[in-house]
Design a protein around this motif. Structure first.
Motif, mmCIF file in Angstrom:
data_model
loop_
_atom_site.group_PDB
_atom_site.id
_atom_site.type_symbol
_atom_site.label_atom_id
_atom_site.label_comp_id
_atom_site.label_asym_id
_atom_site.label_seq_id
_atom_site.Cartn_x
_atom_site.Cartn_y
_atom_site.Cartn_z
ATOM 1 N N SER A 199 38.208 -15.030 -7.440
ATOM 2 C CA SER A 199 38.129 -13.679 -7.999
ATOM 3 C C SER A 199 39.421 -13.335 -8.733
ATOM 4 C CB SER A 199 37.901 -12.653 -6.881
ATOM 5 O OG SER A 199 39.060 -12.554 -6.059
ATOM 6 N N ASP B 214 40.162 -4.906 -8.091
ATOM 7 C CA ASP B 214 39.949 -6.310 -7.740
ATOM 8 C C ASP B 214 40.933 -6.773 -6.669
ATOM 9 O OD1 ASP B 214 37.913 -6.375 -9.619
ATOM 10 O OD2 ASP B 214 39.108 -7.450 -11.136
ATOM 11 N N TYR C 145 40.182 -7.989 -2.830
ATOM 12 C CA TYR C 145 40.650 -9.251 -2.256
ATOM 13 C C TYR C 145 41.377 -9.010 -0.928
ATOM 14 C CZ TYR C 145 42.906 -13.623 -1.358
ATOM 15 O OH TYR C 145 43.322 -14.780 -0.727
#
Length: 185
Positions: free
Chosen positions: A63, A177, A181
């Motif tokens: 990712s 993002d 994570y």
């Protein structure tokens, strides 16, 4: 009186130069085998990254958030700008893993730091248990206060984090993002 002081300073300078030269020429073959231990397979300096030098270094990220965490670069290979924090970030680049480790649990002092990097796993940050840091107790983090900590260096009560915590200039998308994570750590 000034001549003995000058001789002493010159002698110290010569000793330091010789010691520096010995260090430069101390290229033992095992130097590439020395790991960064607690934050392997992360890499402290993305500018020095070479996937051919260490097969244990992660090169395929699942990712954008993971890539930011490990490299300080986003999925477009743009370096995330930073203000504050350790000087080596400006010189070499860096990332979250450089201080908080691959597991996000921190716990190991960083070069020139005054505090030990904290556990930034999402579970710990958002826990209702007492939160104490170098200043005082504070409420649990939320996604919004995690973003403030990363961008502005402030904990949920508004207190400044230690100066060694960089202030990262992440876009909203990169921040989302990265927080996603952190939830996987």
């Amino acid at each position: 009186m000034t001549i003995p002081i000058a001789r002493t300073l010159i002698s110290i300078g010569i000793i330091l130069m010789v010691a520096g030269c010995i260090n430069v020429y101390d290229e033992r073959p095992d130097t590439t085998d020395r790991g960064y231990e607690w934050h392997d397979p992360g890499y402290m300096y993305p500018a020095q990254y070479d996937s051919m030098t260490d097969p244990n270094i992660i090169t395929d990220f699942s990712s954008n958030g993971e890539m930011i965490y490990y490299t300080g670069l986003n999925e477009n290979r743009q370096e995330i700008p930073v203000s504050g924090g350790p000087h080596w970030l400006y010189v070499h680049g860096g990332s979250c893993v450089s201080c908080h480790g691959v597991d996000g649990k921190g716990g190991v002092p960083i070069m020139m730091g005054t505090v030990i990097p904290s556990d930034i796993t999402y579970e710990v940050l958002t826990s209702e248990e007492d939160h104490e840091d170098e200043h005082e107790e504070h409420p649990p983090y939320t996604d919004e206060t995690i973003s403030i900590a990363i961008r502005e260096g402030k904990d949920p009560s508004g207190e400044e984090l230690d100066y060694t915590m960089p202030r990262w200039d992440l876009s909203d998308e990169d921040m989302e993002d990265l927080i996603e994570y952190l939830k996987t750590l």
